[in-house]
Design a protein around this motif. Structure first.
Motif, PDB file in Angstrom:
ATOM      1  N   ILE A  42      90.034  20.136 -32.807  1.00  9.94           N
ATOM      2  CA  ILE A  42      89.387  21.441 -32.629  1.00  9.94           C
ATOM      3  C   ILE A  42      90.151  22.147 -31.520  1.00  9.94           C
ATOM      4  O   ILE A  42      89.956  21.863 -30.334  1.00  9.94           O
ATOM      5  CB  ILE A  42      87.901  21.285 -32.273  1.00  9.94           C
ATOM      6  CG1 ILE A  42      87.164  20.566 -33.401  1.00  9.94           C
ATOM      7  CG2 ILE A  42      87.257  22.640 -31.995  1.00  9.94           C
ATOM      8  CD1 ILE A  42      85.706  20.271 -33.108  1.00  9.94           C
ATOM      9  N   THR A  43      91.050  23.030 -31.889  1.00 11.64           N
ATOM     10  CA  THR A  43      91.953  23.644 -30.921  1.00 11.64           C
ATOM     11  C   THR A  43      92.004  25.159 -31.101  1.00 11.64           C
ATOM     12  O   THR A  43      91.572  25.694 -32.122  1.00 11.64           O
ATOM     13  CB  THR A  43      93.379  23.084 -31.079  1.00 11.64           C
ATOM     14  OG1 THR A  43      93.847  23.377 -32.403  1.00 11.64           O
ATOM     15  CG2 THR A  43      93.402  21.578 -30.854  1.00 11.64           C
ATOM     16  N   SER A  44      92.542  25.821 -30.089  1.00 15.51           N
ATOM     17  CA  SER A  44      92.701  27.274 -30.156  1.00 15.51           C
ATOM     18  C   SER A  44      93.785  27.707 -29.178  1.00 15.51           C
ATOM     19  O   SER A  44      93.826  27.238 -28.038  1.00 15.51           O
ATOM     20  CB  SER A  44      91.380  27.972 -29.809  1.00 15.51           C
ATOM     21  OG  SER A  44      91.555  29.375 -29.750  1.00 15.51           O
ATOM     22  N   LYS A  45      94.668  28.597 -29.636  1.00 13.68           N
ATOM     23  CA  LYS A  45      95.678  29.158 -28.735  1.00 13.68           C
ATOM     24  C   LYS A  45      95.027  30.070 -27.703  1.00 13.68           C
ATOM     25  O   LYS A  45      95.527  30.216 -26.587  1.00 13.68           O
ATOM     26  CB  LYS A  45      96.727  29.917 -29.544  1.00 13.68           C
ATOM     27  CG  LYS A  45      97.600  29.034 -30.425  1.00 13.68           C
ATOM     28  CD  LYS A  45      98.647  29.852 -31.162  1.00 13.68           C
ATOM     29  CE  LYS A  45      99.522  28.961 -32.027  1.00 13.68           C
ATOM     30  NZ  LYS A  45     100.544  29.755 -32.765  1.00 13.68           N
ATOM     31  N   ASP A  46      93.936  30.706 -28.098  1.00 16.40           N
ATOM     32  CA  ASP A  46      93.182  31.567 -27.181  1.00 16.40           C
ATOM     33  C   ASP A  46      92.027  30.750 -26.609  1.00 16.40           C
ATOM     34  O   ASP A  46      91.115  30.362 -27.333  1.00 16.40           O
ATOM     35  CB  ASP A  46      92.649  32.804 -27.913  1.00 16.40           C
ATOM     36  CG  ASP A  46      93.777  33.641 -28.498  1.00 16.40           C
ATOM     37  OD1 ASP A  46      94.704  33.972 -27.746  1.00 16.40           O
ATOM     38  OD2 ASP A  46      93.727  33.928 -29.708  1.00 16.40           O
ATOM     39  N   GLU A  47      92.071  30.487 -25.316  1.00 21.72           N
ATOM     40  CA  GLU A  47      91.113  29.568 -24.707  1.00 21.72           C
ATOM     41  C   GLU A  47      89.717  30.170 -24.602  1.00 21.72           C
ATOM     42  O   GLU A  47      89.542  31.328 -24.222  1.00 21.72           O
ATOM     43  CB  GLU A  47      91.593  29.151 -23.316  1.00 21.72           C
ATOM     44  CG  GLU A  47      90.734  28.051 -22.702  1.00 21.72           C
ATOM     45  CD  GLU A  47      91.346  27.487 -21.430  1.00 21.72           C
ATOM     46  OE1 GLU A  47      91.470  26.261 -21.331  1.00 21.72           O
ATOM     47  OE2 GLU A  47      91.702  28.287 -20.545  1.00 21.72           O
ATOM     48  N   LEU A  48      88.734  29.346 -24.926  1.00 21.77           N
ATOM     49  CA  LEU A  48      87.324  29.715 -24.810  1.00 21.77           C
ATOM     50  C   LEU A  48      86.671  28.805 -23.778  1.00 21.77           C
ATOM     51  O   LEU A  48      86.904  27.593 -23.772  1.00 21.77           O
ATOM     52  CB  LEU A  48      86.619  29.541 -26.158  1.00 21.77           C
ATOM     53  CG  LEU A  48      85.097  29.752 -26.162  1.00 21.77           C
ATOM     54  CD1 LEU A  48      84.767  31.237 -26.037  1.00 21.77           C
ATOM     55  CD2 LEU A  48      84.475  29.172 -27.434  1.00 21.77           C
ATOM     56  N   LEU A  49      85.871  29.379 -22.884  1.00 21.18           N
ATOM     57  CA  LEU A  49      85.097  28.584 -21.931  1.00 21.18           C
ATOM     58  C   LEU A  49      83.646  29.038 -21.986  1.00 21.18           C
ATOM     59  O   LEU A  49      83.355  30.231 -21.850  1.00 21.18           O
ATOM     60  CB  LEU A  49      85.630  28.726 -20.507  1.00 21.18           C
ATOM     61  CG  LEU A  49      84.969  27.829 -19.444  1.00 21.18           C
ATOM     62  CD1 LEU A  49      85.954  27.480 -18.329  1.00 21.18           C
ATOM     63  CD2 LEU A  49      83.713  28.456 -18.830  1.00 21.18           C
ATOM     64  N   VAL A  50      82.751  28.090 -22.205  1.00 19.80           N
ATOM     65  CA  VAL A  50      81.313  28.360 -22.226  1.00 19.80           C
ATOM     66  C   VAL A  50      80.664  27.514 -21.140  1.00 19.80           C
ATOM     67  O   VAL A  50      80.916  26.308 -21.058  1.00 19.80           O
ATOM     68  CB  VAL A  50      80.688  28.014 -23.594  1.00 19.80           C
ATOM     69  CG1 VAL A  50      79.183  28.285 -23.570  1.00 19.80           C
ATOM     70  CG2 VAL A  50      81.357  28.803 -24.710  1.00 19.80           C
ATOM     71  N   TYR A  51      79.841  28.147 -20.317  1.00 23.08           N
ATOM     72  CA  TYR A  51      79.135  27.405 -19.268  1.00 23.08           C
ATOM     73  C   TYR A  51      77.638  27.594 -19.428  1.00 23.08           C
ATOM     74  O   TYR A  51      77.132  28.718 -19.388  1.00 23.08           O
ATOM     75  CB  TYR A  51      79.570  27.870 -17.880  1.00 23.08           C
ATOM     76  CG  TYR A  51      78.816  27.169 -16.770  1.00 23.08           C
ATOM     77  CD1 TYR A  51      78.927  25.790 -16.598  1.00 23.08           C
ATOM     78  CD2 TYR A  51      77.977  27.876 -15.914  1.00 23.08           C
ATOM     79  CE1 TYR A  51      78.223  25.135 -15.601  1.00 23.08           C
ATOM     80  CE2 TYR A  51      77.276  27.228 -14.908  1.00 23.08           C
ATOM     81  CZ  TYR A  51      77.400  25.853 -14.759  1.00 23.08           C
ATOM     82  OH  TYR A  51      76.695  25.205 -13.769  1.00 23.08           O
ATOM     83  N   LEU A  52      76.923  26.487 -19.650  1.00 24.67           N
ATOM     84  CA  LEU A  52      75.465  26.506 -19.715  1.00 24.67           C
ATOM     85  C   LEU A  52      74.922  26.332 -18.306  1.00 24.67           C
ATOM     86  O   LEU A  52      75.135  25.295 -17.672  1.00 24.67           O
ATOM     87  CB  LEU A  52      74.948  25.381 -20.624  1.00 24.67           C
ATOM     88  CG  LEU A  52      74.862  25.694 -22.119  1.00 24.67           C
ATOM     89  CD1 LEU A  52      76.245  25.951 -22.691  1.00 24.67           C
ATOM     90  CD2 LEU A  52      74.195  24.553 -22.873  1.00 24.67           C
ATOM     91  N   LYS A  53      74.261  27.348 -17.830  1.00 28.49           N
ATOM     92  CA  LYS A  53      73.810  27.372 -16.442  1.00 28.49           C
ATOM     93  C   LYS A  53      72.730  26.325 -16.172  1.00 28.49           C
ATOM     94  O   LYS A  53      71.942  25.984 -17.052  1.00 28.49           O
ATOM     95  CB  LYS A  53      73.272  28.764 -16.102  1.00 28.49           C
ATOM     96  CG  LYS A  53      74.284  29.887 -16.300  1.00 28.49           C
ATOM     97  CD  LYS A  53      73.653  31.245 -16.048  1.00 28.49           C
ATOM     98  CE  LYS A  53      74.637  32.379 -16.287  1.00 28.49           C
ATOM     99  NZ  LYS A  53      74.029  33.713 -16.053  1.00 28.49           N
ATOM    100  N   GLY A  54      72.705  25.848 -14.928  1.00 28.56           N
ATOM    101  CA  GLY A  54      71.710  24.865 -14.532  1.00 28.56           C
ATOM    102  C   GLY A  54      71.004  25.269 -13.256  1.00 28.56           C
ATOM    103  O   GLY A  54      71.073  26.426 -12.826  1.00 28.56           O
TER     104      GLY A  54
END
Length: 367
Positions: free
Chosen positions: A244-256
């Motif tokens: 599961i890869t992507s040249k365009d980076e995705l970052l998701v942060y679930l807050k705590g």
């Protein structure tokens, strides 16, 4: 020193004005959950009301947990076995210490009380007795450490064997690794979730396949250099899924909650979305990864007092997930009964992770 990703952002002309006009994301975005604050006592009480756990206590005030699974019961049995071995060996150590101290005192007092014995003789008797006692204590201390280490190693192995059998479904195949195996630091750094990392401590590094995809998981803690000592960047479960890869980076942060440790690589990233529960950054066409199925899978995660937060990235190296957990899961119990609830929580979270992987996989199949 800035990360390679930050350097790439600086080289992109279109990004420079945005950096000058806007505050840093860390200052502008609230990276902590905006859920209604619940007093810790109430949250813990609600946590303990789940069917799997009993909170009755024995005469010593220790909780009496009920274990809904044989694996969970076996973990407590392994802990109890280790604890009994430790207590027995520790008791023997104190007995030897007490007897040795009494002999040293007696070796001085008794000869001194006998008339006609030269003071030098008394001193030699006392010194000789002290030397013998110290030698015995040193020998037993070595034996004590050796036996305790062996018992602890057995306990840790049993703990992770039963935990893995309980937590991971049959779709997780070929799970391989031991509690002594370490996560390579370069693998952790590939995620681009944290930077300035100087140390990654880990254990239980394991590899497996999920629906044909190679994957790994490890307990780990990452640290950076602080002003006076190392500072913690991350503590929890770290996973990687290949394919599961992507040249365009995705970052998701679930807050705590306020004990959460948000990623420190957000400065310079392009903000896509910010809500009460999560924040999303991405470059180029990264938003296309957020299909309806992926969003539904992300919405199923719910941070709490054990599952503190979660960050994930998709880049050219794969899908990386850093699940922040509290000590009630990450620290193995030694002298207190094993509380199964954090492990049950982890099982639920892993199921959601695999569901998320499935959602991403559907996205790639549709390409």
């Amino acid at each position: 020193e800035e990360s390679d990703f930050a350097d790439e952002i600086k080289e992109t002309p279109s990004q420079e004005p945005a950096e000058e006009e806007k505050p840093e994301p860390e200052e502008q975005i609230n990276l902590y959950s905006e859920k209604e604050e619940v007093p810790i006592q109430k949250e813990e009480a609600a946590f303990e009301k789940k069917d799997e756990v009993s909170i009755e206590k024995d005469k010593k005030g220790q909780p009496l947990y009920q274990y809904a699974s044989k694996d969970l019961a076996d973990i407590e049995e392994a802990r109890n076995t280790f604890h009994h071995i430790y207590k027995k060996l520790n008791l023997i150590k104190w007995i030897i210490t007490g007897v040795g101290l009494a002999l040293v005192i007696a070796s001085w007092v008794v000869p001194s009380a006998i008339s006609g014995i030269n003071a030098n003789v008394t001193m030699y008797i006392s010194l000789g007795t002290t030397a013998v006692v110290l030698a015995l204590l040193g020998g037993y201390s070595f034996l004590f450490r050796k036996k305790v280490d062996a018992a602890m190693k057995t306990y840790f192995k049993d703990f992770y064997d039963h935990t893995c059998h309980f937590v991971y479904p049959e779709s997780v195949e070929g799970l391989t690794g031991t509690v002594d195996d370490k996560l390579p630091q370069e693998t952790f750094m590939e995620s681009d979730i944290y930077k300035d990392v100087v140390k990654v401590g880990s254990r239980a590094y394991m590899t497996f396949t999920y629906h044909g995809k190679k994957a790994l998981i490890a307990d780990c803690a990452a640290q950076k250099k602080g002003a006076k000592a190392l500072e913690t960047l991350f503590v929890g479960k770290f996973l990687k899924f290949e394919g599961i890869t992507s040249k365009d980076e995705l970052l998701v942060y679930l807050k705590g909650n306020k004990r959460a440790l948000p990623p420190n690589t957000l400065h310079g990233r392009q903000l896509l979305e910010d809500s009460k529960s999560m924040v999303i950054y991405g470059s180029g066409k990264a938003r296309s990864l957020l299909t309806k199925k992926v969003r539904e899978a992300l919405a199923k995660f719910d941070t709490n007092k054990t599952f503190i937060d979660m960050a994930l990235t998709v880049n050219e190296k794969g899908l990386f997930i850093a699940m922040g957990y509290e000590d009630d899961l990450m620290v193995l119990p030694l002298d207190k009964p094993f509380n199964p609830q954090p492990t049950i929580q982890n099982k639920e979270d892993i199921e959601k992770v695999l569901n998320l992987v499935d959602a991403f996989e559907l996205r790639f199949e549709d390409r």
